[in-house]
Motif scaffolding. Structure first.
Motif, mmCIF file in Angstrom:
data_model
loop_
_atom_site.group_PDB
_atom_site.id
_atom_site.type_symbol
_atom_site.label_atom_id
_atom_site.label_comp_id
_atom_site.label_asym_id
_atom_site.label_seq_id
_atom_site.Cartn_x
_atom_site.Cartn_y
_atom_site.Cartn_z
ATOM 1 N N SER A 1 11.250 6.557 -7.781
ATOM 2 C CA SER A 1 10.513 6.449 -8.854
ATOM 3 C C SER A 1 11.099 7.114 -10.209
ATOM 4 O O SER A 1 10.267 7.897 -10.496
ATOM 5 C CB SER A 1 9.031 7.010 -9.127
ATOM 6 O OG SER A 1 8.727 7.922 -8.523
ATOM 7 N N PRO A 2 12.234 6.977 -10.449
ATOM 8 C CA PRO A 2 12.516 8.053 -11.578
ATOM 9 C C PRO A 2 11.764 7.478 -13.144
ATOM 10 O O PRO A 2 11.829 6.306 -13.341
ATOM 11 C CB PRO A 2 14.389 7.848 -11.128
ATOM 12 C CG PRO A 2 14.126 6.171 -10.779
ATOM 13 C CD PRO A 2 13.298 6.029 -10.045
ATOM 14 N N GLY B 1 16.429 17.155 -22.077
ATOM 15 C CA GLY B 1 17.326 16.736 -20.506
ATOM 16 C C GLY B 1 17.352 17.268 -19.193
ATOM 17 O O GLY B 1 15.886 17.071 -19.182
ATOM 18 N N CYS B 2 18.204 17.337 -18.532
ATOM 19 C CA CYS B 2 18.090 17.986 -16.908
ATOM 20 C C CYS B 2 16.903 19.124 -17.091
ATOM 21 O O CYS B 2 17.282 20.126 -17.905
ATOM 22 C CB CYS B 2 19.308 17.947 -16.657
ATOM 23 S SG CYS B 2 19.589 17.440 -14.733
ATOM 24 N N PHE B 3 15.872 19.384 -16.165
ATOM 25 C CA PHE B 3 15.908 21.070 -16.649
ATOM 26 C C PHE B 3 15.765 21.863 -15.853
ATOM 27 O O PHE B 3 14.920 22.173 -14.890
ATOM 28 C CB PHE B 3 14.241 21.090 -17.332
ATOM 29 C CG PHE B 3 13.087 19.783 -16.375
ATOM 30 C CD1 PHE B 3 13.125 20.284 -15.323
ATOM 31 C CD2 PHE B 3 12.607 19.184 -17.289
ATOM 32 C CE1 PHE B 3 11.857 19.052 -14.598
ATOM 33 C CE2 PHE B 3 11.255 17.907 -16.871
ATOM 34 C CZ PHE B 3 11.385 18.544 -16.259
ATOM 35 N N VAL B 4 16.825 21.249 -14.073
ATOM 36 C CA VAL B 4 16.408 21.521 -13.031
ATOM 37 C C VAL B 4 18.187 22.393 -12.148
ATOM 38 O O VAL B 4 18.732 22.091 -13.634
ATOM 39 C CB VAL B 4 15.769 20.640 -11.719
ATOM 40 C CG1 VAL B 4 14.384 19.873 -12.244
ATOM 41 C CG2 VAL B 4 16.718 19.540 -11.699
ATOM 42 N N VAL C 1 12.508 14.021 -9.362
ATOM 43 C CA VAL C 1 11.769 14.652 -10.612
ATOM 44 C C VAL C 1 13.349 15.451 -11.289
ATOM 45 O O VAL C 1 13.713 16.710 -10.487
ATOM 46 C CB VAL C 1 10.778 15.802 -10.137
ATOM 47 C CG1 VAL C 1 10.287 16.310 -11.770
ATOM 48 C CG2 VAL C 1 10.164 15.629 -10.187
ATOM 49 N N LEU C 2 13.908 15.294 -12.146
ATOM 50 C CA LEU C 2 14.987 15.993 -12.588
ATOM 51 C C LEU C 2 14.707 16.497 -13.935
ATOM 52 O O LEU C 2 15.586 17.282 -14.935
ATOM 53 C CB LEU C 2 16.607 14.951 -12.901
ATOM 54 C CG LEU C 2 16.826 15.097 -11.284
ATOM 55 C CD1 LEU C 2 17.693 14.077 -10.939
ATOM 56 C CD2 LEU C 2 17.515 16.010 -10.379
ATOM 57 N N GLY C 3 14.342 15.956 -15.255
ATOM 58 C CA GLY C 3 14.565 15.393 -16.648
ATOM 59 C C GLY C 3 13.923 14.821 -17.091
ATOM 60 O O GLY C 3 13.281 13.502 -16.634
ATOM 61 N N GLN D 1 19.813 19.297 -8.665
ATOM 62 C CA GLN D 1 20.428 17.943 -9.228
ATOM 63 C C GLN D 1 21.249 17.607 -7.715
ATOM 64 O O GLN D 1 20.947 16.540 -7.332
ATOM 65 C CB GLN D 1 20.998 18.250 -10.841
ATOM 66 C CG GLN D 1 19.884 19.091 -11.167
ATOM 67 C CD GLN D 1 21.415 18.699 -12.533
ATOM 68 O OE1 GLN D 1 22.629 18.935 -12.381
ATOM 69 N NE2 GLN D 1 20.574 20.368 -13.344
ATOM 70 N N THR D 2 21.716 18.335 -7.332
ATOM 71 C CA THR D 2 23.363 17.556 -6.407
ATOM 72 C C THR D 2 22.155 17.435 -4.587
ATOM 73 O O THR D 2 22.193 16.538 -4.163
ATOM 74 C CB THR D 2 23.696 19.064 -5.725
ATOM 75 O OG1 THR D 2 24.684 19.495 -6.881
ATOM 76 C CG2 THR D 2 24.523 18.470 -4.878
#
Length: 283
Positions: free
Chosen positions: A142-143, A119-122, A112-114, A127-128
């Motif tokens: 499962s992106p 966009g990317c909400f973490v 789960v990133l966005g 992220q890293t």
């Protein structure tokens, strides 16, 4: 099949374990939920009550399960949103312990990133964590299409670009990839697709796209596909069942204009969905 599901929990509504556990139970699996947060509701409402749990609490719960012999026959570990290194490390420790007890177990991670819209909400730390440490340890990820691009440093749009990005991420660890939302520019209007790729091939399924979104649908899709695939080893069958079940869940939720997924009301869709969608092999 016994599943260890390490995710967030909410009392009102359905995200994280509150979305994933019941569908897996309904199709016949023994699920052991381990919560990473205990909130009143998902954070999209802008206000909530409850607490984040620490990695040490997660480890303590997993340790207690192990002391009862509960990890010996776990076939699948499922994880979703990871709030930071503390929880990420605890999940990876749990995966390592499960695989020590049962080397045939697999780890399915929803990274789960966005999304393309938000966009990317973490946080950068997350992220890293996901890209560099968690994804390489996963057997199945499962992106959505945006998350796949973020993980691989690509920007996939066409089917060919999406397949190339999947091949790239499969080189670093996960042998199976489910792309939960594929928006090809040449797809028919008002449709959405899911793509599953293994070492044996690639399959795509197309369903109507409903004009709304509800939190937790990705958690349901990831849980259903991971458990179906671990049970059968057949990615095409797992993809067909997942697409049909999730679509029926969304239709019921949309028709009722419910602010939350109607997981209990739609429970028969997890066992015997009334509609089927063609799964097409694309490689």
């Amino acid at each position: 099949m016994r599943v260890l599901s390490i995710q967030s929990c909410v009392s009102y509504g359905h995200v994280g374990n509150s979305a994933a556990v019941f569908p897996m139970q309904r199709i016949g699996h023994e699920v052991m939920p381990v919560h990473t947060v205990v909130f009143s509701n998902h954070t999209g409402y802008g206000a909530w009550g409850g607490q984040l749990l620490s990695g040490d609490v997660v480890r303590d719960i997993v340790r207690g399960i192990d002391e009862r012999g509960g990890l010996n026959d776990v076939d699948l570990v499922v994880s979703g949103y990871q709030g930071g290194n503390d929880i990420g490390d605890a999940i990876l420790d749990a995966v390592a312990l499960v695989k020590e007890r049962n080397p045939q177990a697999i780890y399915a991670c929803d990274p789960v990133l966005g999304s393309a819209k938000s966009g990317c909400f973490v946080a950068p730390e997350v992220q890293t964590l996901i890209r560099d440490r968690v994804v390489p340890k996963a057997d199945l990820i499962s992106p959505n299409q945006f998350e796949l691009g973020f993980i691989t440093g690509t920007d996939p749009h066409t089917l060919e670009e999406t397949l190339a990005s999947v091949d790239q991420v499969r080189e670093v660890g996960p042998s199976t990839v489910l792309v939960t939302s594929v928006f090809r520019p040449d797809r028919p209007a008002d449709t959405i697709e899911m793509l599953a790729v293994t070492g044996e091939g690639a399959w795509i399924v197309q369903t109507p796209q409903l004009p709304f979104k509800r939190n937790g649908s990705g958690d349901v899709a990831s849980a259903l596909f991971s458990s179906h695939f671990r049970s059968s080893g057949d990615a095409a069958s797992a993809l067909a069942l997942t697409a049909a079940s999730v679509y029926e869940l969304l239709v019921k939720t949309y028709e009722a204009d419910s602010p939350e997924l109607l997981i209990v009301e739609a429970q028969d869709a997890f066992v015997a969905p009334t509609q089927t969608f063609e799964v097409r092999q694309v490689r």
